[in-house]
Structures are given as structure tokens and as C-alpha cells.
Design a protein around this motif. Structure first.
Motif, PDB file in Angstrom:
ATOM      1  N   LEU A  52     -13.376  46.621   2.079  1.00 40.97           N
ATOM      2  CA  LEU A  52     -14.741  46.482   2.569  1.00 40.97           C
ATOM      3  C   LEU A  52     -14.855  46.985   3.994  1.00 40.97           C
ATOM      4  N   GLN A  53     -16.102  47.189   4.414  1.00 43.49           N
ATOM      5  CA  GLN A  53     -16.434  47.409   5.812  1.00 43.49           C
ATOM      6  C   GLN A  53     -17.524  46.426   6.189  1.00 43.49           C
ATOM      7  N   MET A  54     -17.459  45.949   7.424  1.00 43.37           N
ATOM      8  CA  MET A  54     -18.391  44.939   7.899  1.00 43.37           C
ATOM      9  C   MET A  54     -19.475  45.537   8.782  1.00 43.37           C
ATOM     10  N   SER A  55     -20.642  44.899   8.757  1.00 45.74           N
ATOM     11  CA  SER A  55     -21.710  45.205   9.701  1.00 45.74           C
ATOM     12  C   SER A  55     -21.499  44.368  10.956  1.00 45.74           C
ATOM     13  N   ALA A  56     -21.454  45.026  12.116  1.00 45.05           N
ATOM     14  CA  ALA A  56     -21.266  44.298  13.370  1.00 45.05           C
ATOM     15  C   ALA A  56     -22.500  43.462  13.703  1.00 45.05           C
ATOM     16  N   SER A  57     -23.684  43.981  13.419  1.00 54.56           N
ATOM     17  CA  SER A  57     -24.907  43.278  13.794  1.00 54.56           C
ATOM     18  C   SER A  57     -25.252  42.146  12.841  1.00 54.56           C
ATOM     19  N   ARG A  58     -24.982  42.326  11.543  1.00 47.88           N
ATOM     20  CA  ARG A  58     -25.357  41.320  10.553  1.00 47.88           C
ATOM     21  C   ARG A  58     -24.219  40.378  10.198  1.00 47.88           C
ATOM     22  N   ARG A  59     -22.981  40.772  10.456  1.00 48.78           N
ATOM     23  CA  ARG A  59     -21.786  39.943  10.228  1.00 48.78           C
ATOM     24  C   ARG A  59     -21.531  39.656   8.740  1.00 48.78           C
ATOM     25  N   PHE A  60     -22.102  40.467   7.876  1.00 46.71           N
ATOM     26  CA  PHE A  60     -21.783  40.486   6.452  1.00 46.71           C
ATOM     27  C   PHE A  60     -21.225  41.865   6.115  1.00 46.71           C
ATOM     28  N   ALA A  61     -20.664  41.989   4.923  1.00 50.36           N
ATOM     29  CA  ALA A  61     -20.117  43.276   4.510  1.00 50.36           C
ATOM     30  C   ALA A  61     -21.234  44.296   4.301  1.00 50.36           C
ATOM     31  N   LEU A  62     -21.013  45.521   4.766  1.00 49.82           N
ATOM     32  CA  LEU A  62     -21.897  46.627   4.429  1.00 49.82           C
ATOM     33  C   LEU A  62     -21.712  46.994   2.962  1.00 49.82           C
ATOM     34  N   TRP A  63     -20.468  46.984   2.536  1.00 45.87           N
ATOM     35  CA  TRP A  63     -20.116  47.255   1.146  1.00 45.87           C
ATOM     36  C   TRP A  63     -18.766  46.622   0.853  1.00 45.87           C
ATOM     37  N   VAL A  64     -18.557  46.294  -0.398  1.00 47.01           N
ATOM     38  CA  VAL A  64     -17.249  45.868  -0.905  1.00 47.01           C
ATOM     39  C   VAL A  64     -16.954  46.734  -2.116  1.00 47.01           C
ATOM     40  N   GLY A  65     -15.736  47.264  -2.208  1.00 45.64           N
ATOM     41  CA  GLY A  65     -15.325  48.039  -3.366  1.00 45.64           C
ATOM     42  C   GLY A  65     -14.154  47.356  -4.045  1.00 45.64           C
ATOM     43  N   LEU A 169      -9.936  49.931 -20.411  1.00 47.45           N
ATOM     44  CA  LEU A 169     -10.487  48.651 -19.923  1.00 47.45           C
ATOM     45  C   LEU A 169     -10.479  48.574 -18.404  1.00 47.45           C
ATOM     46  N   ARG A 170     -10.750  49.725 -17.767  1.00 47.30           N
ATOM     47  CA  ARG A 170     -10.735  49.783 -16.304  1.00 47.30           C
ATOM     48  C   ARG A 170     -12.115  50.134 -15.776  1.00 47.30           C
ATOM     49  N   VAL A 171     -12.524  49.411 -14.745  1.00 45.81           N
ATOM     50  CA  VAL A 171     -13.834  49.601 -14.131  1.00 45.81           C
ATOM     51  C   VAL A 171     -13.669  49.511 -12.619  1.00 45.81           C
ATOM     52  N   SER A 172     -14.393  50.345 -11.886  1.00 45.04           N
ATOM     53  CA  SER A 172     -14.465  50.235 -10.433  1.00 45.04           C
ATOM     54  C   SER A 172     -15.893  49.892 -10.041  1.00 45.04           C
ATOM     55  N   VAL A 173     -16.046  49.042  -9.043  1.00 46.85           N
ATOM     56  CA  VAL A 173     -17.366  48.535  -8.664  1.00 46.85           C
ATOM     57  C   VAL A 173     -17.515  48.567  -7.148  1.00 46.85           C
ATOM     58  N   PHE A 174     -18.717  48.923  -6.700  1.00 47.56           N
ATOM     59  CA  PHE A 174     -19.099  48.745  -5.302  1.00 47.56           C
ATOM     60  C   PHE A 174     -20.312  47.831  -5.273  1.00 47.56           C
ATOM     61  N   GLY A 175     -20.425  47.022  -4.239  1.00 46.05           N
ATOM     62  CA  GLY A 175     -21.573  46.144  -4.131  1.00 46.05           C
ATOM     63  C   GLY A 175     -21.754  45.637  -2.717  1.00 46.05           C
ATOM     64  N   ARG A 190     -29.895  36.513   9.827  1.00 51.14           N
ATOM     65  CA  ARG A 190     -30.895  37.138   8.964  1.00 51.14           C
ATOM     66  C   ARG A 190     -30.337  37.225   7.536  1.00 51.14           C
ATOM     67  N   LEU A 191     -31.091  36.625   6.592  1.00 50.97           N
ATOM     68  CA  LEU A 191     -30.615  36.496   5.218  1.00 50.97           C
ATOM     69  C   LEU A 191     -31.044  37.700   4.384  1.00 50.97           C
ATOM     70  N   PRO A 192     -30.109  38.424   3.785  1.00 54.36           N
ATOM     71  CA  PRO A 192     -30.483  39.557   2.932  1.00 54.36           C
ATOM     72  C   PRO A 192     -31.332  39.090   1.752  1.00 54.36           C
ATOM     73  N   ARG A 193     -32.352  39.876   1.410  1.00 58.42           N
ATOM     74  CA  ARG A 193     -33.179  39.528   0.261  1.00 58.42           C
ATOM     75  C   ARG A 193     -33.032  40.551  -0.858  1.00 58.42           C
ATOM     76  N   GLU A 194     -32.176  41.517  -0.668  1.00 63.90           N
ATOM     77  CA  GLU A 194     -31.855  42.469  -1.724  1.00 63.90           C
ATOM     78  C   GLU A 194     -30.347  42.663  -1.779  1.00 63.90           C
ATOM     79  N   TYR A 195     -29.839  42.903  -2.988  1.00 67.41           N
ATOM     80  CA  TYR A 195     -28.420  43.188  -3.198  1.00 67.41           C
ATOM     81  C   TYR A 195     -28.301  44.374  -4.139  1.00 67.41           C
ATOM     82  N   TRP A 196     -27.192  45.070  -4.044  1.00 74.02           N
ATOM     83  CA  TRP A 196     -26.989  46.234  -4.897  1.00 74.02           C
ATOM     84  C   TRP A 196     -25.587  46.208  -5.498  1.00 74.02           C
ATOM     85  N   LYS A 197     -25.463  46.947  -6.592  1.00 73.84           N
ATOM     86  CA  LYS A 197     -24.160  47.057  -7.251  1.00 73.84           C
ATOM     87  C   LYS A 197     -24.091  48.409  -7.957  1.00 73.84           C
TER      88      LYS A 197
END
Length: 277
Positions: A52-65, A169-175, A190-197
Motif C-alpha cells: 500500500l501507499q498512504m496519504s499524508a494528509s488523510r492518514r488512510f491508504a491511497l490504495w492497497v493491492g 484460482l488466482r485473483v489480484s485486487v486493488f482497493g 475527514r471520513l471517506p464517503r466513497e470506496y473503490w475496488k
């Protein structure tokens, strides 16, 4: 005693997991300047089966793979596992327990715990523990999965295994979360109100990618609760526009099932059966 998490080798997300090189997404424009640094000066955080990489301003992950080996999944209990700070990121750079005390907010995994529990028992056990690090956590309402169109969001990975002849039976995911300037602030966060995958797999030797958005901001309405969500199947290009991330060309080319039009103009997914794999 030295923290074991700080010294154990963590392989992280494997870009060659599907026998096709799928690099991690790249933050672009303003988002690239918001990438947090790890305690050793890098930007990429690696744990067992996910990175993953983190957002410095939001302190949550920008993405997780993360990678899922459906042929070697283990059933391990979460009993005794605690949510803890990630030693690879400074404590001040991640949102911890204070946000979740005395309210309906759950500590929601971005990379699902069950997805990561594969390989040897020892490997799956380390992944189980790593999944509870706060860098893999975002705030979600206590009925998050149930309210998201009868659990479509929580069952996306299960749905691909159920409905597709997934090769090996292999899958890769980003979210991850979608960050907006007007996300509602609560306890200084600040609470995210949208999520992606974004889910990638091979079927009959062909790489396929499918993207999804979980949103409550269909008409720019600000709801007081975070449980009025809908799940949409979207194009990879739409995720790029919303997240400030650039996904690899191989995923954009594999997104042949993308639906045209704006999210607000199409019907949300009512069940996993509505997904166009």
C-alpha cells in the motif's frame, strides 16, 4: 523487546502473480505530492500478500493491492487479533483507535482479512496479523456491508470465484477510499464517503479487469449517515478520474466490460448476479 513486525521480511503484493506483470497504481498530479513516507524514507509499505501507499494528509491508504490464491486459502480465527499501528509508518501518520471509540464506526479492512489467509499455515498466520494494521483500515458504518446493496461490496471477490472460471484460482485486487475535499470531518478526521475496488483475473488465458465504486454521493447530496451506499460497476478510467491514481495500461486494456455513462445515470448493482464479468 523488538517488534517482530518491524524486522520480519514482508514480500507484499506480487505484480507477477497472474503471470502477467501488473504494476501497482501510480499517484499522479496533486496526489503524488500527498504520498506519505515510511519510517525508512520510502513510500511503499509491504506486508504478507499486500502492499500500500498512504496519504499524508488523510492518514488512510491511497490504495492497497493484494493477491488471493483461492486454492490455498486457510480458515483462521480472528480471535486474539488486535488493531495496531503499522510500524512502517509514523504513528502520527495513521488514524488509530481514538476515531472508533463510542460510536457506530467499525474498523473496516480494505484488503479483506479472508483474502489474505493463504499459503502455509505460518504464512497465513502472519497475513492474518498484518491485516489488522491501521494502514489497512478505514472507517465504515457497523452495517456497512449489509447496507451496500445486500452485501454486494463485501462479496465481490467471492462473486468472481462463483461466476467465473478463474484460471489457477488466482485473483489480484486493488482497493481504497476516494478522498474528496468536502468529506465530512469527525473528531478531526475527514471520513471517506466513497470506496473503490478493481479486480483482475485470468479466464481461458485472457486477462480481465473489473472496477467497482461504492458511493453515497450520487447527486452531490451530503447525508448525515454513512450507510446509504450503492455499488456501481464502472470503468477503470472513471476510477482514475476519482482517485488521482494511474492504473497500468494492462488493466485498462483488460477492462473490456466497462459500462459507459456517469454513475448517477446507471442502475446500481442489486446483487452479485448483476456484475458483468
Amino acid at each position: 523487546m523488538t517488534d517482530v513486525l518491524a524486522v520480519e521480511v514482508r514480500e507484499g503484493y506480487d505484480p507477477a502473480f497472474l503471470e502477467v506483470e501488473i504494476p501497482v497504481p501510480a499517484p499522479v498530479d496533486a496526489v503524488s505530492a500527498d504520498v506519505a513516507h515510511t519510517v525508512d524514507g520510502g513510500t511503499l509499505v509491504r506486508h504478507v500478500h499486500f502492499s500500500l501507499q498512504m496519504s499524508a494528509s488523510r492518514r488512510f491508504a491511497l490504495w492497497v493491492g493484494w493477491n488471493i490464491d483461492g486454492g490455498s486459502l486457510k480458515a483462521l480465527s480472528r480471535t486474539g487479533q488486535e488493531f495496531v499501528n503499522d510500524p512502517q509508518i509514523a504513528a502520527a501518520g495513521q488514524v488509530g483507535n481514538a476515531l472508533y471509540a463510542g460510536n457506530r464506526l467499525d474498523r473496516g479492512h480494505i484488503a479483506r482479512r479472508a483474502d489474505l489467509l493463504w499459503g502455509s499455515l505460518a504464512e497465513a498466520g502472519r497475513a492474518n496479523r498484518d491485516s489488522f494494521l491501521f494502514t489497512n483500515i478505514t472507517p465504515q458504518m457497523d452495517d456497512f456491508n449489509q447496507s451496500a446493496q445486500d452485501g454486494v461490496w463485501g462479496r465481490l471477490e467471492d462473486a468472481v470465484f462463483a461466476d467465473v472460471e478463474v484460471q489457477d484460482l488466482r485473483v489480484s485486487v486493488f482497493g481504497g477510499p476516494v478522498f474528496a475535499a468536502d468529506d465530512r470531518a469527525y473528531r478531526g478526521v475527514r471520513l471517506p464517503r466513497e470506496y473503490w475496488k478493481l479486480i483482475a483475473f485470468r479466464e481461458a488465458g485472457v486477462l480481465k479487469a473489473r472496477a467497482f465504486l461504492l458511493t453515497q454521493a450520487l447527486d452531490q447530496l451530503e447525508l448525515l449517515d454513512l450507510d446509504e451506499f450503492r455499488v456501481f460497476q464502472v470503468a477503470v478510467a472513471e476510477l482514475e478520474a476519482r482517485t488521482g491514481l494511474r492504473f497500468p495500461d494492462v488493466l485498462r486494456a483488460a477492462d473490456v466490460g466497462a459500462l459507459p455513462g456517469l454513475v448517477g445515470e446507471r442502475e446500481p448493482l442489486g446483487s452479485p448476479a448483476d456484475i458483468r464479468w
